[in-house]
Design an enzyme around this catalytic site. Sequence first.
Site, PDB file in Angstrom:
ATOM      1  N   SER A  83       0.702  -1.043   0.144  1.00 65.13           N
ATOM      2  CA  SER A  83       0.028   0.339   0.253  1.00 65.13           C
ATOM      3  C   SER A  83       0.764   1.410   0.358  1.00 65.13           C
ATOM      4  O   SER A  83       0.068   2.287  -0.281  1.00 65.13           O
ATOM      5  CB  SER A  83      -0.723   0.224   1.045  1.00 65.13           C
ATOM      6  OG  SER A  83      -2.118  -0.906   1.579  1.00 65.13           O
ATOM      7  N   ASP A 114     -10.702  -6.478   0.319  1.00 67.14           N
ATOM      8  CA  ASP A 114     -10.208  -5.436   1.038  1.00 67.14           C
ATOM      9  C   ASP A 114      -9.824  -5.986   2.330  1.00 67.14           C
ATOM     10  O   ASP A 114     -10.340  -6.533   2.682  1.00 67.14           O
ATOM     11  CB  ASP A 114     -11.222  -3.809   1.290  1.00 67.14           C
ATOM     12  CG  ASP A 114     -10.544  -2.898   1.773  1.00 67.14           C
ATOM     13  OD1 ASP A 114     -10.045  -1.866   1.116  1.00 67.14           O
ATOM     14  OD2 ASP A 114     -10.333  -2.626   2.638  1.00 67.14           O
ATOM     15  N   HIS A 129     -15.028   0.016   3.776  1.00 67.50           N
ATOM     16  CA  HIS A 129     -15.173   1.657   4.011  1.00 67.50           C
ATOM     17  C   HIS A 129     -16.100   2.224   3.446  1.00 67.50           C
ATOM     18  O   HIS A 129     -16.149   3.239   3.936  1.00 67.50           O
ATOM     19  CB  HIS A 129     -13.428   1.932   3.494  1.00 67.50           C
ATOM     20  CG  HIS A 129     -12.642   1.382   3.911  1.00 67.50           C
ATOM     21  ND1 HIS A 129     -11.747   1.972   5.240  1.00 67.50           N
ATOM     22  CD2 HIS A 129     -11.540   0.440   3.281  1.00 67.50           C
ATOM     23  CE1 HIS A 129     -10.213   1.046   4.600  1.00 67.50           C
ATOM     24  NE2 HIS A 129     -10.721   0.210   4.633  1.00 67.50           N
TER      25      HIS A 129
END
Length: 621
Positions: free
Chosen positions: A331, A370, A376
């Site tokens: 990430s 995810d 989210h």
Amino acid sequence: MARSGSRSTLRDEIVARKLFVGRALVAGLVVFAALLLIAGRMAYLQVLNHEHFSTLSEANRVRLLPLPPTRGQIFDRNGVLLAGNLASYHVELTPEQVEDLEGTLAELTKLIELSEHEIARFKRLLRRSPRYNGVPLRFNLNEDEVARIAVNLHRLPGVEIRNDLTRVYPQGQHAAHLVGYVGRIDEAELAKLDPAQYSGSSHIGKIGVEKSYEDVLRGQLGYQQVETNAQGRVIRVLTSTPPVAGKNVYLSIDSKIQAVAEQALLGVGFTGAIVAIDPRNGEVIAMTSEPGYDPNPFVNGIDARSYKALNTDPDRPLFNRALRGAYPPGSTIKPFIGLAGVEYGLNDRYSSVFCPGYFQIPGQSHKFRDWRRGGHGRTDLDRAITESCDVYYYNLALELGIDRLHEYLTRFGIGKLSGIDLRGEKPGLMPSQAWKRRTYNQPWFAGDTVSAGIGQGYMLTTPLQLAHATAALAMGGKHFQPRVVHALEDQATRATTPLAPVPLPSIALKDKRNWEAVVAAMTHVVHTPRGTAFRAIGKDAGYRIAGKTGTAQVITIGQNEKYDASRLSKEQLDHALFIAFAPAEAPRIAIAVIAEHGSHGGSTAAPLARQVMDAYLQAYP
């Protein structure tokens, strides 16, 4: 009768006298001819070929000896010695002057201790060295050993005691991968080297700064014309051309900051790397790869057992992870991809997608998960970076396509050599459709692009690349070629020459506010409660940090399986990554950290970066 006998005797005397005179004339002619031949030969030798035979005669008593220069020393930016020279003695043998090699070795064994490794190394060097060159047998002789050999030199023809300078690394493992080491010149190197520069030299830089700056550190060879006796020993010096010492090298690193980086990794017990760069000029502040090793045994030839132990160690202490380690960036790549999205106009700073906890390519049933199983919710660029939303980047990567991702990320140096002034750097890998076709003869799939959106799949970066890219991000697209050497110093005059920064083409944006949006999101990663690094380093930070956590998968988790670290071996745990720069509003340090199998970037890698940033910003306010 008497008168007749008298006449006969007289005739005999006359004949004998004529015979004698004739013989004397012949003998005189022979002697004269011989004298002429001798005179002619003398004229040939002493007049016509005087220069040739004079040169040969001179060569029998005059030798040209190389004078190796003093190697330059290596310091940190503040003058801490990292590589120096120590006066020492060694014993060497000149093969053409030794009548009985085995006998001489046996005699020397009675005088000093010689290990099997030293004798084996000597014989190996002997096979590849000219017979007129001295071959070292034992290094670092003490005073007693020198004395014992010296009093026996008269009965050991071809044996000499030499005083020289031995390379020494007083800090041991400290900055070992960066500094490197020198070692004996091997056969392959000998075939490539210029004899005019390396005659009489036995060592050369092997890795690190020692190798990359070999031409600077080495200096220039000198020569000495000496008169020798029948045993080849020097009687007197006739002429001399002194060598020119190599330049001292001052690195850009601060040893204290370097030590903090090393101890940070050692303290948590992870293998990995930390690279810190000054984004204002490209100078490396710290570069560590752990575990390290002691370079001193390599100088005069490490024994086979010790080398095998290092080479077979599963933690690979000889491997420079900072420069050559290739890891999925995870990430940490998300701020760069987010910037690509707004630059290509696929979204803006306020566009959002809904994250249910998974992503599906249209028309396919496979779910890309995810990291947060519940998702989210509605997510824009700021939230996607702050909370590291995978679904946002799955979707954005698919819209961008791998070729646009390749084009944009390579601007930041991803998948490219940074050009650092060290040899051996690996380029990592920024994949493209053409690359996959060329490498695997396979088409590029949409799923490959989705994986690239979160820094997985084929994408690989080095810690140096990540630090370099982070520095460019910190400076709003202005960046410099990374370098580890700060200045050069002339040993004779002590004049110091700083090296100027090397600017690289700036990364231009259509809208400067896009930089600001990404940097703001990266500060939220650290300084807001919803940020993935807030708990680890953001709650008590005394300055603003812009950062991004990352976790890179080592093994693939099945579609319907759950990642459970407690059921995995250490080697199967995810890598932990973190990139950052600080202070966020006026960056003076950019850093990349990877802790192999550290599981979580926020909890494992971020605190290591914080230790280095704290130390640097306190030392250089």
